[in-house]
Design a protein around this motif. Sequence first.
Motif, PDB file in Angstrom:
ATOM      1  N   SER A  67       8.144  -3.650   7.871  1.00  0.00           N
ATOM      2  CA  SER A  67       8.573  -2.774   6.786  1.00  0.00           C
ATOM      3  C   SER A  67       9.913  -2.107   7.055  1.00  0.00           C
ATOM      4  N   ILE A 117       0.865  -1.178   0.000  1.00  0.00           N
ATOM      5  CA  ILE A 117       0.000   0.000   0.000  1.00  0.00           C
ATOM      6  C   ILE A 117       0.901   1.227   0.000  1.00  0.00           C
ATOM      7  N   SER A 118       0.666   2.131  -0.932  1.00  0.00           N
ATOM      8  CA  SER A 118       1.478   3.337  -1.002  1.00  0.00           C
ATOM      9  C   SER A 118       0.564   4.557  -0.997  1.00  0.00           C
ATOM     10  N   ASN A 160      -5.614  -6.022   6.936  1.00  0.00           N
ATOM     11  CA  ASN A 160      -4.889  -6.384   5.722  1.00  0.00           C
ATOM     12  C   ASN A 160      -3.841  -7.445   6.059  1.00  0.00           C
ATOM     13  N   TYR A 188       3.821  -2.740  10.854  1.00  0.00           N
ATOM     14  CA  TYR A 188       3.218  -2.927   9.540  1.00  0.00           C
ATOM     15  C   TYR A 188       4.316  -3.250   8.545  1.00  0.00           C
ATOM     16  N   VAL A 228      -5.926   3.109   6.461  1.00  0.00           N
ATOM     17  CA  VAL A 228      -5.495   1.731   6.247  1.00  0.00           C
ATOM     18  C   VAL A 228      -5.902   0.939   7.471  1.00  0.00           C
ATOM     19  N   VAL A 234       3.834   5.950   6.438  1.00  0.00           N
ATOM     20  CA  VAL A 234       2.848   5.916   7.511  1.00  0.00           C
ATOM     21  C   VAL A 234       2.351   7.305   7.863  1.00  0.00           C
ATOM     22  N   GLU A 237      -1.023   8.679   6.322  1.00  0.00           N
ATOM     23  CA  GLU A 237      -2.319   8.059   6.527  1.00  0.00           C
ATOM     24  C   GLU A 237      -3.287   9.059   7.136  1.00  0.00           C
ATOM     25  N   LYS A 273       5.310  -2.776   3.680  1.00  0.00           N
ATOM     26  CA  LYS A 273       3.923  -3.215   3.629  1.00  0.00           C
ATOM     27  C   LYS A 273       3.023  -2.015   3.383  1.00  0.00           C
ATOM     28  N   VAL A 274       3.183  -0.998   4.208  1.00  0.00           N
ATOM     29  CA  VAL A 274       2.464   0.258   4.014  1.00  0.00           C
ATOM     30  C   VAL A 274       3.516   1.354   3.952  1.00  0.00           C
ATOM     31  N   ASN A 275       3.598   2.009   2.825  1.00  0.00           N
ATOM     32  CA  ASN A 275       4.601   3.042   2.644  1.00  0.00           C
ATOM     33  C   ASN A 275       4.091   4.371   3.205  1.00  0.00           C
TER      34      ASN A 275
END
Length: 623
Positions: A571, A488-489, A505, A623, A501, A518, A521, A514-516
Motif C-alpha cells: 500500500s 478495506i477502509s 484477506n 498490507y 482486519v 492502519v 484498526e 489495500k487497507v487504509n
Amino acid sequence: MMPEQQAISRRAMLAGLGMVGLSLGLGTAAAGSAASVTKAVYGGGGAGKGNCCADCLVVTDGFTYEAVQAVLDEAEGKTVLFQPGVYTFAGGTPVIHSNTTVRACGEVVILQPNAGKFAGFAVEPGSADISIEGFDIRGPWYATGVPDWINGDMDTAIWNASYAENIGIDIRGRWYQRQILGYNAAQMQALTDVSRNITIRGCTIEGFGQSGMIVDNVDRFNATHNTIRRCGRDGIRMYGVVDGQCISNHVSTLSPGYDGAKPNYNVYGITATRLYGSSAVPDPQLTIGRPSRNVDICLNHIENAYTWKGLDTHGGVNIRFAGNTVRNAYIAIGIDKGGINDTNGKAPGRDIAVTGNTLVWDGSAPYRRAGVTAYGHDTSDALIGRNLTVTGNYMTGYGGNSTDGAVSISNFAAVSVTGNVFANTFRAALTLFNTVIDFTFTGNVVDNVELTSFQVAYGALVQTKLASGIIDGNTFRNRNQPHMSAAISLQTPEPGYGVKVGKDNLFYGAMNAKVNTVANEAGGSYFLTPSAYANVDLTAAGASLVAGKGVVSATRAAVGEVQIVLKEALSGSQSVIPHVTLKNGAAGIVTVSAVTATGFKVHVADHALAPVDSGFYLTVLGY
C-alpha cells in the motif's frame, strides 16, 4: 344426486371444460354467450349455479358480480368451480366467506373495470380456511399499466380517488378496519379477529391501481406460483402475517408508486410489513399492527421495481429471503424499521436471513442503490436491528454514487456477511453507517468495484467510528478500474469500538491502499501479514535468491548492499516492514534503507560498521 349420476356429471363437466374456449370480449354479450354454452354442458343449474357434488358448486350462468356473489353467499364449506369464460364485476367486489375454495376450471378471466375501492376478490377480516386458485384477474389498467405521474409529480388526489384500495385480491384486516370502516382507537384496540389459513395459488393479476394482493392480519398464509404485473405500488403486501410463505411468485413492472421522494416513489415486489400506528389510533404495544413474523419469501422472481424495493420487510421478525432473483430494483432487498415511537409502535427488524439470492442491476434501469439495505433507527434496545445474516448471495451492479454499497448496514447488531460474491458493484461491496456492533465480513469475493463519479471505489467501507467486528478471509480484486481507493477502509474508532482486519484477506490489482488507515484498526489485530520472504546468498560475486516468494529479484549493488524488488506493490512505504536475519550465526549489523511500496535496500556490516558480504533471511510484513 346418486353416485353414478355424480360420476357422470363430473365426467361431463371435465369434458365441457376442455371444449369451452376463452372469450376475450369484455362486453355483456361475450360473457352471456360463454355462460349459455357452458350451462348446456352442465345441464342447468338454476340461479346461476350447478351442484356437481355434495361439496362443490359450479358457476354456470350470469358472469357478473351479482350472480357470483349470490353463489359465494351459499358456498361456505364448499368448493366453487368457475367455468371458462369472462366474468365482469362492474357491480362490486365479490366477497369470499370462510371455509370456501374458489377455483378456476380452465381459462377464467375476472374483469374488475372499476378504479377506486374495488377488488377482483375480497375476504373479510377474521375469515378462515379460504383458497383462491387459478384465476386471471384483470384490473382497470390491464395491458397498459397504471399511468405514470405527470412530469413525475405524485398527485395525492389522483391516488386517493383512483388508485388507492384498487386491489387484485384483498384479504382485509386492520388497515381496512381503520382506514375504510373508520374504526376509532377504542374499537381498534378491542379487535381480536385474525384471519387464518388463506391460500392464493396459480393466479395472474394485472393492472390494479394499488396492489396485486393485500394480505392483512393473517395466521398461516400461502401465496405460491402467482404472476403479478403492472400494478401501481405492490405485488404482494403482507401486514402482520404470522407463519407465511410467498414461494415461486413472479412480480414485475410496478409503477408509478406512492410516497417517497421524487422520482423514487415507493413500490414493493413483496413486503412483509405491519400497520403503523397513527396519531388518531396510536399503537405503542404493537397490539393493533403486529409485526409480520416467521415469513418465508423464497424462490420468487421480481423484475422492474424501478423506483424502490424488490423485496422488503419493515419491522419483521424471523423473515427469510432465500433463493429469490431480483432484477433492476432501486433497492433489491430492504430490511427496515417498522415504527420508531409510541405513536407508530417501535418495531426494529430482528432475526433476518438473506440467503442464496441473485440480485442484478444490469444497467437498463434508471435508478440504483443497494442490493441489500438493513437499517435500524438507533442503538437503543427497543430500536436497534438485531441478528442479520447475509450469506451465499450473488450481487452485481448494485451500489450508490454518493451513499451505499451493494450491502449497506446501519444501527444493527450481530451481523454476518459471509460467502457472498460481489461482481462489478458500485462504490463499495459493503458499507457500514452509524453504529454496527459485532459484525463479520468473511469469505466474500469482491470482484471489481466500479468507480463513482467522485472517483472512489472500496471493497469494505467502514464509514463510521462506531463499528466493531472482523474483516477476514475475503478476496478483493480490482479487475479493470484505473484504481481502487482501498480494499478495506476504516475510521478512527471511538472507545469500545474497532474493526479487526485478519491475516487471510487477499488483494489483487491496482489499489491506492489495500487497507487504509492502519492506525484505525482495533487493538489486538495484527494484520501486517507476511507479503514476501527470501533466502539470499551474498558474496563478492553477487547476490543470489536461493528460495523465496513475493520477491522478484535480489541484486548486489555494492559490498554488503542488496536491492530487493517485491513482486507485488504494497500500500505504501509506511506499510512495508522488512525483517532481516543473518545466516549461519554470522555476527554483524543489518539495516534497511530506501523503502518504497515496491522494494528496499538491505545493508550488512560488521560491528565496526564496515560493509561485508554475508547471506541473510528476509521476511516482509505489509498490507
